[in-house]
Design an enzyme around this catalytic site. Structure first.
Site, PDB file in Angstrom:
ATOM      1  CG  ASP A 161      44.064  43.058  51.734  1.00 23.17           C
ATOM      2  OD1 ASP A 161      43.548  42.454  50.793  1.00 23.17           O
ATOM      3  OD2 ASP A 161      44.216  42.547  52.863  1.00 23.17           O
ATOM      4  CG  HIS A 189      42.381  39.322  53.780  1.00 26.83           C
ATOM      5  ND1 HIS A 189      43.194  39.917  52.843  1.00 26.83           N
ATOM      6  CD2 HIS A 189      42.536  37.989  53.605  1.00 26.83           C
ATOM      7  CE1 HIS A 189      43.817  38.983  52.144  1.00 26.83           C
ATOM      8  NE2 HIS A 189      43.419  37.800  52.571  1.00 26.83           N
TER       9      HIS A 189
HETATM   10  P1  NAX Z   1      49.254  26.022  53.873  1.00 24.93           P
HETATM   11  O1  NAX Z   1      48.130  25.086  53.589  1.00 24.93           O
HETATM   12  O2  NAX Z   1      50.525  25.931  53.120  1.00 24.93           O
HETATM   13  O3  NAX Z   1      49.633  25.879  55.421  1.00 24.93           O
HETATM   14  C1  NAX Z   1      48.686  25.888  56.431  1.00 24.93           C
HETATM   15  C2  NAX Z   1      49.224  25.028  57.541  1.00 24.93           C
HETATM   16  O4  NAX Z   1      48.336  25.170  58.658  1.00 24.93           O
HETATM   17  C3  NAX Z   1      49.274  23.536  57.197  1.00 24.93           C
HETATM   18  O5  NAX Z   1      50.569  23.055  57.437  1.00 24.93           O
HETATM   19  C4  NAX Z   1      48.239  22.923  58.134  1.00 24.93           C
HETATM   20  O6  NAX Z   1      48.609  21.633  58.569  1.00 24.93           O
HETATM   21  C5  NAX Z   1      48.219  23.910  59.275  1.00 24.93           C
HETATM   22  N1  NAX Z   1      46.993  23.902  60.070  1.00 24.93           N
HETATM   23  C6  NAX Z   1      45.722  23.718  59.654  1.00 24.93           C
HETATM   24  N2  NAX Z   1      44.882  23.742  60.684  1.00 24.93           N
HETATM   25  C7  NAX Z   1      45.630  23.955  61.781  1.00 24.93           C
HETATM   26  C8  NAX Z   1      45.320  24.062  63.151  1.00 24.93           C
HETATM   27  N3  NAX Z   1      44.077  23.914  63.594  1.00 24.93           N
HETATM   28  N4  NAX Z   1      46.339  24.275  64.014  1.00 24.93           N
HETATM   29  C9  NAX Z   1      47.595  24.393  63.576  1.00 24.93           C
HETATM   30  N5  NAX Z   1      47.951  24.291  62.284  1.00 24.93           N
HETATM   31  C10 NAX Z   1      46.977  24.081  61.396  1.00 24.93           C
HETATM   32  O7  NAX Z   1      48.611  27.469  53.796  1.00 24.93           O
HETATM   33  P2  NAX Z   1      49.356  28.884  53.692  1.00 24.93           P
HETATM   34  O8  NAX Z   1      49.576  29.212  52.276  1.00 24.93           O
HETATM   35  O9  NAX Z   1      50.496  28.907  54.631  1.00 24.93           O
HETATM   36  O10 NAX Z   1      48.179  29.856  54.187  1.00 24.93           O
HETATM   37  C11 NAX Z   1      47.731  29.838  55.513  1.00 24.93           C
HETATM   38  C12 NAX Z   1      46.467  30.682  55.671  1.00 24.93           C
HETATM   39  O11 NAX Z   1      46.710  32.036  55.336  1.00 24.93           O
HETATM   40  C13 NAX Z   1      45.318  30.250  54.751  1.00 24.93           C
HETATM   41  O12 NAX Z   1      44.119  30.244  55.522  1.00 24.93           O
HETATM   42  C14 NAX Z   1      45.259  31.362  53.729  1.00 24.93           C
HETATM   43  O13 NAX Z   1      43.968  31.501  53.176  1.00 24.93           O
HETATM   44  C15 NAX Z   1      45.651  32.544  54.556  1.00 24.93           C
HETATM   45  N6  NAX Z   1      46.104  33.758  53.859  1.00 24.93           N
HETATM   46  C16 NAX Z   1      45.755  34.959  54.397  1.00 24.93           C
HETATM   47  C17 NAX Z   1      46.185  36.164  53.871  1.00 24.93           C
HETATM   48  C18 NAX Z   1      45.805  37.469  54.497  1.00 24.93           C
HETATM   49  O14 NAX Z   1      46.162  38.500  53.910  1.00 24.93           O
HETATM   50  N7  NAX Z   1      45.111  37.536  55.634  1.00 24.93           N
HETATM   51  C19 NAX Z   1      46.992  36.186  52.642  1.00 24.93           C
HETATM   52  C20 NAX Z   1      47.693  34.914  52.343  1.00 24.93           C
HETATM   53  C21 NAX Z   1      46.941  33.649  52.672  1.00 24.93           C
HETATM   54  O15 NAX Z   1      46.108  33.334  51.585  1.00 24.93           O
END
Ligand code: NAX
Length: 327
Positions: A161, A189
């Site tokens: 952000d 966020h």
């Molecule tokens: P993806 O769905 O591409 O990847 C997430 C990965 O996490 C998957 O491979 C899944 O198998 C794995 N996973 C799920 N639960 C798990 C657990 N308990 N232990 C270990 N691995 C686990 O998502 P991606 O685009 O990489 O985003 C990841 C997270 O970042 C999401 O929650 C998203 O909302 C968040 N974000 C946060 C941002 C921020 O500024 N704080 C911005 C970007 C993003 O949207």
């Protein structure tokens, strides 16, 4: 040469992971002289574990001189063993028809388990960054689940952000983004975050005076920064990944190596600063030095800013209330 440090990354086979791991391994996060051991966590699901294997093959094929080891895990207590840094990226995304309460509960389950695992096996100085959404509340849950670790070691990512706000200001003023100082983002966020350029300067000149347009601030700037994630999904069909990974690198690098007196934004547990109740993980302006962050205190909060801060705080308190019974 330096002793390797351990860096745990969850959600390592996801899209942010793919944009993040190579930069950590190349030294962009902890310095070009700091060897790292990557401890990668994915869910036990076969597809995720296979994808993780593929990512590890690619990491190996980069032949990064600083990459001293790579481990693949499906159990947080193994992934977090002795870890010095933990980037908690994996989270449960909102599925079709999923209510906000279900999303909070699903993530509360993940971050309770991971907080407990950190509490049990991580380095006592572990620096934790939560990226997975809802990031502030997930950080709060992990912190509450790790009573033997210092609360201040748990942080949430507001840096994306912050960087988005900086890029909008650079575009508006026609100045270089790298010259913008003392910008911050308060709160959650989420689209309620309050990006605040009242104290910002460019080459010593006040950004607020340069822009001098409260209507632009309230009606263009804040909604643009707040809804930037949605705009990227609309354009790309996927959520921000490279910019999120970049922000995670910025956050950890500044925390570990210092911000040289400059402000950066981190989501950190409040100690009551600016009237934010203690323990709430809130975006604040901080400076960092010697591996510690310090909230910038004593800033004037005018009526408009107070209203924005109250709104984002109310949302965070609502999230905390929503998971209270699970902690
Ligand atoms: P993806 O769905 O591409 O990847 C997430 C990965 O996490 C998957 O491979 C899944 O198998 C794995 N996973 C799920 N639960 C798990 C657990 N308990 N232990 C270990 N691995 C686990 O998502 P991606 O685009 O990489 O985003 C990841 C997270 O970042 C999401 O929650 C998203 O909302 C968040 N974000 C946060 C941002 C921020 O500024 N704080 C911005 C970007 C993003 O949207």
């Amino acid at each position: 040469s330096k002793k390797p440090v351990r860096v745990a990354v969850t959600g390592a086979a996801g899209q942010i992971g793919y944009a993040l791991l190579f930069r950590i391994a190349s030294g962009e996060m902890l310095g070009k002289d700091q060897p790292v051991i990557l401890q990668l966590l994915e869910i036990p699901d076969e597809r995720a574990q296979n994808a993780l294997k593929g990512v590890i093959m690619e990491l190996e094929d980069c032949a990064f001189p600083l990459l001293a080891g790579i481990e693949a895990h499906s159990n947080p207590e193994e992934a977090f063993k002795d870890t010095d840094y933990a980037l908690l990226v994996g989270a449960r995304p909102r599925g079709p028809g999923m209510e906000r309460a279900d999303l909070l509960a699903a993530n509360a389950a993940i971050f309770t388990v991971q907080g407990k695992a950190l509490n049990k096996v991580a380095s006592r100085n572990v620096k934790v960054l939560v990226v997975g959404n809802p990031a502030n509340t997930n950080a709060y849950i992990a912190m509450k689940s790790a009573p033997d670790l210092p609360a201040k070691n748990f942080t949430a990512m507001l840096r994306l952000d912050h960087n988005r706000a900086a890029s909008q200001i650079a575009a508006k003023t026609g100045k270089a983004v790298g010259d913008i100082k003392s910008l911050t983002v308060w709160g959650n966020h989420s689209p309620t975050m309050y990006a605040d350029y009242r104290f910002a300067t460019i080459n010593g000149e006040s950004v607020k005076d340069m822009i001098n347009d409260q209507v632009w601030n309230a009606e263009v700037f804040l909604p643009t920064v707040g809804k930037r994630g949605a705009a990227i999904i609309a354009a790309r069909g996927l959520s921000s990944a490279a910019s999120a990974a970049n922000a995670a690198i910025d956050h950890m690098r500044d925390w570990a190596l210092g911000s040289n007196g400059e402000w950066v934004t981190m989501g950190v547990p409040s100690n009551g600063e600016y009237g934010i109740p203690a323990g709430i993980v809130f975006g604040f302006p901080v400076t960092t030095e010697n591996g510690e962050y310090k909230i910038v205190e004593g800033l004037e909060i005018d009526a408009f800013s107070q209203e924005c801060i109250n709104k984002t705080l109310a949302e965070l308190q609502g999230e905390a209330d929503g998971v209270k019974h699970l902690l």
